[in-house]
Design a protein around this motif. Structure first.
Motif, short mmCIF file in Angstrom:
data_model
loop_
_atom_site.label_atom_id
_atom_site.label_comp_id
_atom_site.label_asym_id
_atom_site.label_seq_id
_atom_site.Cartn_x
_atom_site.Cartn_y
_atom_site.Cartn_z
N GLY A 210 -10.28 -12.30 5.20
CA GLY A 210 -9.73 -12.37 6.55
C GLY A 210 -8.73 -11.30 6.86
O GLY A 210 -8.93 -10.48 7.77
N ILE A 211 -7.63 -11.28 6.14
CA ILE A 211 -6.59 -10.26 6.32
C ILE A 211 -6.18 -9.74 4.95
O ILE A 211 -6.36 -10.42 3.93
CB ILE A 211 -5.35 -10.81 7.06
N GLY A 212 -5.64 -8.54 4.93
CA GLY A 212 -5.23 -7.99 3.65
C GLY A 212 -4.27 -6.83 3.79
O GLY A 212 -4.22 -6.17 4.83
N GLU B 142 -3.09 -5.57 -1.92
CA GLU B 142 -4.01 -6.67 -2.23
C GLU B 142 -5.43 -6.15 -2.40
O GLU B 142 -6.16 -6.60 -3.30
CB GLU B 142 -3.95 -7.70 -1.11
N ILE B 143 -5.83 -5.21 -1.57
CA ILE B 143 -7.18 -4.65 -1.65
C ILE B 143 -7.36 -3.86 -2.95
O ILE B 143 -8.42 -3.88 -3.56
CB ILE B 143 -7.45 -3.75 -0.42
N ALA B 144 -6.29 -3.21 -3.40
CA ALA B 144 -6.34 -2.39 -4.62
C ALA B 144 -5.92 -3.18 -5.86
O ALA B 144 -5.75 -2.59 -6.93
CB ALA B 144 -5.44 -1.17 -4.45
N TYR B 145 -5.81 -4.47 -5.75
CA TYR B 145 -5.31 -5.34 -6.83
C TYR B 145 -6.05 -5.10 -8.15
O TYR B 145 -7.26 -5.29 -8.25
CB TYR B 145 -5.45 -6.79 -6.39
N LEU B 146 -5.31 -4.64 -9.16
CA LEU B 146 -5.82 -4.40 -10.51
C LEU B 146 -7.00 -3.43 -10.56
O LEU B 146 -7.80 -3.46 -11.49
CB LEU B 146 -6.20 -5.72 -11.19
N LEU C 218 2.86 -6.19 7.44
CA LEU C 218 1.67 -5.55 7.98
C LEU C 218 0.43 -5.96 7.21
O LEU C 218 0.39 -5.86 5.98
CB LEU C 218 1.84 -4.03 7.93
N TYR C 219 -0.58 -6.40 7.94
CA TYR C 219 -1.89 -6.73 7.38
C TYR C 219 -2.96 -6.01 8.19
O TYR C 219 -2.72 -5.56 9.31
CB TYR C 219 -2.15 -8.24 7.43
N ARG D 93 -1.30 -14.42 -6.68
CA ARG D 93 -0.23 -15.42 -6.51
C ARG D 93 0.82 -14.98 -5.47
O ARG D 93 1.32 -15.80 -4.70
CB ARG D 93 0.47 -15.69 -7.84
N LYS D 94 1.16 -13.70 -5.46
CA LYS D 94 2.16 -13.21 -4.50
C LYS D 94 1.64 -13.38 -3.07
O LYS D 94 2.38 -13.80 -2.17
CB LYS D 94 2.48 -11.74 -4.77
N ARG D 95 0.36 -13.08 -2.86
CA ARG D 95 -0.25 -13.22 -1.54
C ARG D 95 -0.21 -14.67 -1.08
O ARG D 95 0.16 -14.96 0.07
CB ARG D 95 -1.69 -12.73 -1.61
#
Length: 395
Positions: free
Chosen positions: A213-215, A219-223, A253-254, A286-288
């Motif tokens: 939905g949103i990111g 978050e998109i580059a997570y690990l 910002l998302y 978890r942060k998200r």
């Protein structure tokens, strides 16, 4: 221009994008399982079996007709494959080419996985699999002493060959991997061209936003090593081309796909309780989940027992669009007993009959999914809730 989204709207968008609450869809149950994996982009694999393993649990939550045989069937039909997302996962075979940048980086030594490469052993293993067909780690004799938490040399070599793309997992036997040459596993119709850097980054962005939905860029580059800077730059370009929209949620910002905002016109199921896996796609970051839902979650199986607050494998419980409780549980298969070791309500959550009834319905379904026939409640927080819920269980 940045559009402002309330926290409740953001939560709704995330839950609907994640398809946590099943919707009617055409096709067989197996078709629905494949559609779920293709929509989410991956399903994380985990070995913990206190309850049904995470990949089964996550799929069952989105497809009530899910069968444990579905993943094996989809692997056999060459519609999904095993590789690495942010962790070990099942991925849609249609997205195979987007696994190639990581494989290429590992093969060339630009990116490391866990193990040093023993190239002589790796070449010997490749030759043997080429001659004999698919093999498991146990098919290789080893004489080297291995530390308690270590891996056998052949297992390390197999995993290196798997991670750099020369081997794939053709099946599993009793959850043990069966390795075969990539060219013997991949369907002939699959595109094996390596995407350009731009193609790859755009894929990461659109795939993530479609499923979540949103990111944010992080978050998109997570690990995903060496992608954060590239993701940030591509997000800006996609916004300038009106391919994405910027959103402000709690002054953060998302980004979102424009078509995803149409989900805000749909209703969310606020009456159904969902018992989620700790490795569910919805809350793996978890942060998200803390930022968006105010849910501070830690999986305590990695915490020393004396320091655990909720229990070894406490499952998050979602109701009315909020995380309202955690349930540490264990399915005892020999006696077909589903043990609720600790049911802890979140601070400030006041239970009512609507929650109790919805939770009991979901709990009974989850019990059956775990091949159990009875439920035993051991502890609740607050403690007085045990009497209330015990009564609901026995009525």
């Amino acid at each position: 221009m940045i559009e402002k989204l309330s926290i409740s709207e953001a939560q709704k968008l995330v839950l609907l994008s994640q398809k946590v609450f099943p919707v009617k869809a055409k096709g067989t149950s197996l078709d629905k399982t494949l559609a779920t994996i293709e929509h989410l982009g991956y399903i994380q694999i985990d070995t913990i079996s206190a309850v049904q393993r995470a990949h089964h649990h996550t799929l069952w939550n989105r497809n009530p007709q899910y069968q444990l045989s579905h993943i094996d069937e989809l692997v056999e039909q060459k519609k999904v494959f095993e590789y690495w997302s942010h962790a070990a996962a099942y991925l849609p075979i249609k997205d195979y080419r987007y696994s190639l940048p990581r494989k290429k980086a590992i093969y060339c030594g630009d990116e490391k996985h866990w193990y040093e490469k023993d190239k002589k052993l790796m070449n010997a293993i490749l030759k043997r699999i080429d001659n004999e067909g698919a093999l498991m780690a146990k098919d290789f004799v080893h004489n080297e002493k291995v530390a308690e938490w270590g891996s056998k040399p052949a297992k390390r070599a197999l995993e290196n060959l798997f991670m750099q793309g020369e081997l794939m997992i053709s099946s599993r036997k009793n959850f043990h991997k069966v390795y075969d040459l990539t060219e013997r596993v991949l369907p002939n119709s699959i595109d094996t061209s390596v995407p350009t850097q731009k193609e790859y980054i755009r894929f990461l962005i659109t795939n993530y936003l479609k499923a979540n939905g949103i990111g944010q860029d992080s978050e998109i580059a997570y690990l995903l090593k060496n992608t954060k800077r590239l993701v940030t730059a591509e997000l800006k370009e996609m916004c300038s081309n009106n391919e994405l929209v910027k959103l402000s949620v709690n002054e953060q910002l998302y980004y979102a796909l424009p078509e995803s905002l149409q989900l805000l016109n749909k209703r969310i199921n606020r009456t159904q309780v969902k018992v989620l896996s700790p490795f569910d796609n919805l809350l793996i970051q978890r942060k998200r989940i803390k930022n968006l839902f105010g849910f501070d979650y830690q999986l305590e199986c990695y915490v020393p027992e004396a320091k655990r607050k909720y229990g070894y494998f406490a499952l998050p419980i979602l109701w009315n669009g909020k995380f309202v409780a955690r349930m540490d549980c264990k399915a005892e298969r020999k006696t077909a007993t589903f043990h609720i070791l600790h049911l802890a309500l979140e601070d400030g959550f006041k239970v009512n009959d609507a929650f109790n009834n919805a939770f009991l319905r979901e709990l009974n379904s989850f019990m059956v999914f775990n091949n159990c026939t009875t439920i035993q409640l051991h502890k609740t927080t607050p403690s007085h809730f045990k009497k209330v819920f015990q009564k609901t269980l026995t009525e």
